[in-house]
Design a protein around this motif. Structure first.
Motif, PDB file in Angstrom:
ATOM      1  N   UNK A 134       0.839  -1.201   0.000  1.00 54.86           N
ATOM      2  CA  UNK A 134       0.000   0.000   0.000  1.00 54.86           C
ATOM      3  C   UNK A 134       0.871   1.246   0.000  1.00 54.86           C
ATOM      4  N   UNK A 135       1.892   1.255   0.860  1.00 58.59           N
ATOM      5  CA  UNK A 135       2.785   2.416   0.934  1.00 58.59           C
ATOM      6  C   UNK A 135       3.526   2.600  -0.390  1.00 58.59           C
ATOM      7  N   UNK A 136       3.928   1.482  -1.009  1.00 60.00           N
ATOM      8  CA  UNK A 136       4.581   1.567  -2.316  1.00 60.00           C
ATOM      9  C   UNK A 136       3.666   2.215  -3.346  1.00 60.00           C
ATOM     10  N   UNK A 137       2.373   1.883  -3.306  1.00 60.66           N
ATOM     11  CA  UNK A 137       1.407   2.499  -4.214  1.00 60.66           C
ATOM     12  C   UNK A 137       1.276   3.994  -3.971  1.00 60.66           C
ATOM     13  N   UNK A 138       1.298   4.386  -2.688  1.00 63.88           N
ATOM     14  CA  UNK A 138       1.224   5.816  -2.349  1.00 63.88           C
ATOM     15  C   UNK A 138       2.451   6.550  -2.880  1.00 63.88           C
ATOM     16  N   UNK A 139       3.626   5.937  -2.704  1.00 66.27           N
ATOM     17  CA  UNK A 139       4.872   6.567  -3.155  1.00 66.27           C
ATOM     18  C   UNK A 139       4.892   6.711  -4.674  1.00 66.27           C
ATOM     19  N   UNK A 140       4.452   5.676  -5.373  1.00 63.00           N
ATOM     20  CA  UNK A 140       4.405   5.752  -6.839  1.00 63.00           C
ATOM     21  C   UNK A 140       3.424   6.838  -7.282  1.00 63.00           C
ATOM     22  N   UNK A 141       2.286   6.930  -6.576  1.00 64.49           N
ATOM     23  CA  UNK A 141       1.306   7.970  -6.909  1.00 64.49           C
ATOM     24  C   UNK A 141       1.898   9.364  -6.727  1.00 64.49           C
ATOM     25  N   UNK A 142       2.756   9.520  -5.741  1.00 67.19           N
ATOM     26  CA  UNK A 142       3.352  10.829  -5.463  1.00 67.19           C
ATOM     27  C   UNK A 142       4.526  11.148  -6.385  1.00 67.19           C
ATOM     28  N   UNK A 143       5.415  10.142  -6.604  1.00 66.56           N
ATOM     29  CA  UNK A 143       6.696  10.424  -7.253  1.00 66.56           C
ATOM     30  C   UNK A 143       6.836   9.880  -8.675  1.00 66.56           C
ATOM     31  N   UNK A 144       5.799   9.259  -9.227  1.00 63.66           N
ATOM     32  CA  UNK A 144       5.897   8.711 -10.584  1.00 63.66           C
ATOM     33  C   UNK A 144       6.258   9.808 -11.580  1.00 63.66           C
ATOM     34  N   UNK A 145       7.069   9.436 -12.580  1.00 59.30           N
ATOM     35  CA  UNK A 145       7.511  10.422 -13.567  1.00 59.30           C
ATOM     36  C   UNK A 145       6.355  10.873 -14.450  1.00 59.30           C
ATOM     37  N   UNK A 146       5.479   9.937 -14.760  1.00 52.57           N
ATOM     38  CA  UNK A 146       4.311  10.257 -15.571  1.00 52.57           C
ATOM     39  C   UNK A 146       3.063  10.172 -14.698  1.00 52.57           C
ATOM     40  N   UNK A 147       2.453  11.292 -14.412  1.00 49.18           N
ATOM     41  CA  UNK A 147       1.207  11.303 -13.654  1.00 49.18           C
ATOM     42  C   UNK A 147       1.382  11.402 -12.154  1.00 49.18           C
TER      43      UNK A 147
END
Length: 311
Positions: A134-147
């Protein structure tokens, strides 16, 4: 031989004390069983590190190879890089993350509004109960290069985006920061319990003498929880070679393998995902445990010089 009355009285007291403690000893049996079954019995599997293990032959039937697996480990440049990554990530997490629970506990201890204190505690405790997926999903949502949320704001301000999760330095920063965010609230509970044992009279006396809040924290609060700080630090040193698999695996990607591949992820990929290097993985795990033991003993010896050892 005649038994002296004092010895007879002592024996009776021991038997009486034993009978009084029987209920507590019975409650302790499941704990002993847990450690024997799940902690000590599996240690017998360390013999795999000295064998060329295969499922077909089993532990007893596999041929003995001595220290060949260890030689293979430390002659491999990639393995030295993996050990380095494990040490660097773990030490950075301890050095940077260790003070945060102490600071949070001290700040919460100074809060006088009970409602506000409980609200803050609830917010900082919640991440501990979230799975790393879940935390990994939050981090990707915050720091993803696209979106990603942060990159969307960055693009509006600067007109460009930054690959936070694909640059080694930014990946390490995100890794350590997410670890602190997840564990700081739970770690603060230990120090809050220690702070409850500090006498309020000491603060009152210091306030009468004109000591500021900073002086009170430095001369009363920190010395009052110093044994707890030393204990937690010594136990943390035992985990220097153990970087959590979940956190690394969830945040890892091929662009940062040079700094993110650690012992636990290598063991998973090599031992459980097709390479069947069980003996080498066990040898690496044995080495990891040995280093942890050495660090704990060393840290305890250093703490003993200041009268704060745990044994």
């Amino acid at each position: 031989m005649r038994v002296r009355p004092a010895d007879l009285h002592r024996q009776r007291q021991k038997r009486k004390r034993f009978r009084q403690n029987v209920p507590l000893l019975i409650l302790f049996v499941p704990i002993i069983a847990y450690f024997v079954i799940f902690k000590y019995v599996p240690m017998g599997g360390l013999v795999i590190a000295f064998k060329d293990y295969s499922f077909r032959d089993g532990i007893l039937g596999s041929p003995w190879v001595g220290f060949d697996n260890f030689r293979l480990l430390f002659s491999n440049p990639m393995m030295l890089n993996i050990i380095r990554n494990t040490l660097v990530i773990s030490l950075l997490s301890i050095v940077i993350g260790f003070p945060f629970p102490i600071i949070l506990a001290i700040l919460l201890n100074e809060v006088r509004k009970a409602v506000f204190k409980k609200l803050v505690q609830s917010f900082v405790y919640i991440p501990h109960f979230l799975n790393w997926v879940i935390i990994g999903g939050i981090i990707v949502t915050l720091f993803a290069q696209q979106g990603g949320t942060i990159n969307m704001l960055l693009q509006k301000i600067t007109g460009s985006v930054y690959p936070f999760l694909y640059k080694e330095l930014s990946w390490l920063s995100i890794f350590i920061g997410s670890g602190i965010w997840k564990s700081v609230g739970w770690g603060a509970i230990i120090y809050l319990a220690a702070l409850a044992g500090v006498s309020p009279e000491l603060y009152e006396a210091a306030a009468i003498d004109g000591a500021s809040k900073w002086r009170q924290m430095w001369h009363i609060t920190l010395p009052g929880i110093r044994p707890t700080i030393v204990l937690v630090l010594i136990l943390s040193m035992g985990n220097v070679m153990e970087v959590g698999f979940d956190q690394v695996y969830v945040l890892q990607n091929s662009a940062v393998l040079n700094v993110s591949e650690v012992i636990s992820t290598w063991n998973y990929k090599s031992g459980l995902r097709g390479n069947n290097m069980f003996s080498v993985g066990t040898a690496l795990g044995f080495f990891e445990s040995l280093i942890g033991l050495i660090l704990v003993v060393t840290a305890n010896r250093i703490a003993r010089r200041y009268g704060e050892s745990i044994w």
